[in-house]
Design an enzyme around this catalytic site. Structure first.
Site, mmCIF file in Angstrom:
data_model
loop_
_atom_site.group_PDB
_atom_site.id
_atom_site.type_symbol
_atom_site.label_atom_id
_atom_site.label_comp_id
_atom_site.label_asym_id
_atom_site.label_seq_id
_atom_site.Cartn_x
_atom_site.Cartn_y
_atom_site.Cartn_z
ATOM 1 N N CYS A 120 28.958 -0.170 -5.628
ATOM 2 C CA CYS A 120 29.530 0.755 -4.652
ATOM 3 C C CYS A 120 29.977 0.222 -2.896
ATOM 4 C CB CYS A 120 27.652 1.148 -4.138
ATOM 5 S SG CYS A 120 27.567 1.553 -3.048
ATOM 6 N N CYS A 123 27.444 1.174 0.089
ATOM 7 C CA CYS A 123 26.214 0.302 0.343
ATOM 8 C C CYS A 123 26.081 -0.044 -0.843
ATOM 9 C CB CYS A 123 25.225 1.690 0.943
ATOM 10 S SG CYS A 123 25.236 3.047 0.662
ATOM 11 N N SER A 124 24.763 0.091 -1.251
ATOM 12 C CA SER A 124 24.103 -0.311 -2.974
ATOM 13 C C SER A 124 24.021 0.320 -3.246
ATOM 14 C CB SER A 124 22.820 -1.371 -2.773
ATOM 15 O OG SER A 124 22.034 -1.235 -1.757
ATOM 16 N N CYS A 125 24.314 1.819 -3.579
ATOM 17 C CA CYS A 125 23.693 2.873 -4.275
ATOM 18 C C CYS A 125 24.036 1.942 -5.827
ATOM 19 C CB CYS A 125 25.154 4.166 -4.742
ATOM 20 S SG CYS A 125 24.643 5.066 -3.020
HETATM 21 FE FE FE Z 1 25.953 3.359 -1.819
#
Ligand code: FE
Length: 219
Positions: A120, A123-125
């Protein structure tokens, strides 16, 4: 290389930040857990090292077991594999795994000539429903920045050196779409049942930073 990055969406959408995330039951639970943790550590009830081990267990073992079941089923059941490729969300839900951060799943399959890698960039999906908690490196700036620009270099850093002719496809997760890599089933596993196969499937292989190696033959 990286040709599929950005094919399906761009990041000019409402990303998984802000009120949606902070107000989620999981974020709330996370805050409560952290508060409780600080209190218990401060009072000497809990050893922080033991907590780290517990978190590691959920990151690397318990959570990703769901994804491993999905992969093992795909390896052993051609009909499930077809349904997984056509509609991963529904196929995964049919095994009982669903919910937040797993709403729109896409399964991407490694082959002899194609290797898939998930990132991602913003961010951190991450597909929580099948992989549990994202590892710290997945959320790190170097991984997010380099996975798209230099996927081969990133994989080498993870100890995975692919043949130069292998095409690497990078998939950028978003709030809307989460990817699950279906690793290649290793040779020599023909006699293993679904449980034994699932035990071989690692979290990192389902993100694409590892491949699955065949178990050593029983002595
Ligand atoms: Fe994300």
């Amino acid at each position: 290389m990286g040709g599929h990055h950005g094919d399906h969406h761009d990041h000019d959408h409402d990303h998984d930040h802000g009120p949606d995330d902070s107000g989620s039951p999981l974020a709330e639970a996370d805050l409560r857990v952290r508060a409780l943790e600080s209190l218990l550590v401060a009072k000497g009830y809990v050893d922080p090292a033991a907590l780290d081990e517990l978190i590691d267990t959920y990151q690397t073992r318990v959570g990703p077991r769901n994804g491993a079941r999905v992969v093992a089923r795909a390896w052993t059941d051609p009909d499930f594999r077809r349904r997984l490729r056509e509609d991963a969300t529904a196929a995964i839900a049919s095994l009982g795994y669903g919910g937040r951060q797993g709403e729109h799943m896409v399964a991407v399959e490694n082959t002899a000539t194609v290797h898939n890698l998930v990132v991602c960039t913003l961010c951190s999906c991450y597909p929580w429903s099948v992989l549990g908690l994202p590892p710290a490196w997945y959320k790190s700036t170097p991984y997010r920045a380099r996975a798209v620009r230099d996927p081969r270099g990133v994989l080498a850093d993870f100890g995975l050196v692919l043949p130069p002719q292998t095409e690497i496809r990078v998939w950028d997760s978003t709030a809307e779409v989460r990817y699950l890599v279906i690793p290649q089933r290793p040779a020599g596993t023909e006699t293993l049942d679904e449980d034994a196969l699932a035990a071989l499937v690692s979290r990192d292989a389902m993100i694409g930073t590892a491949v699955i190696v065949a178990p050593a033959p029983a002595a």
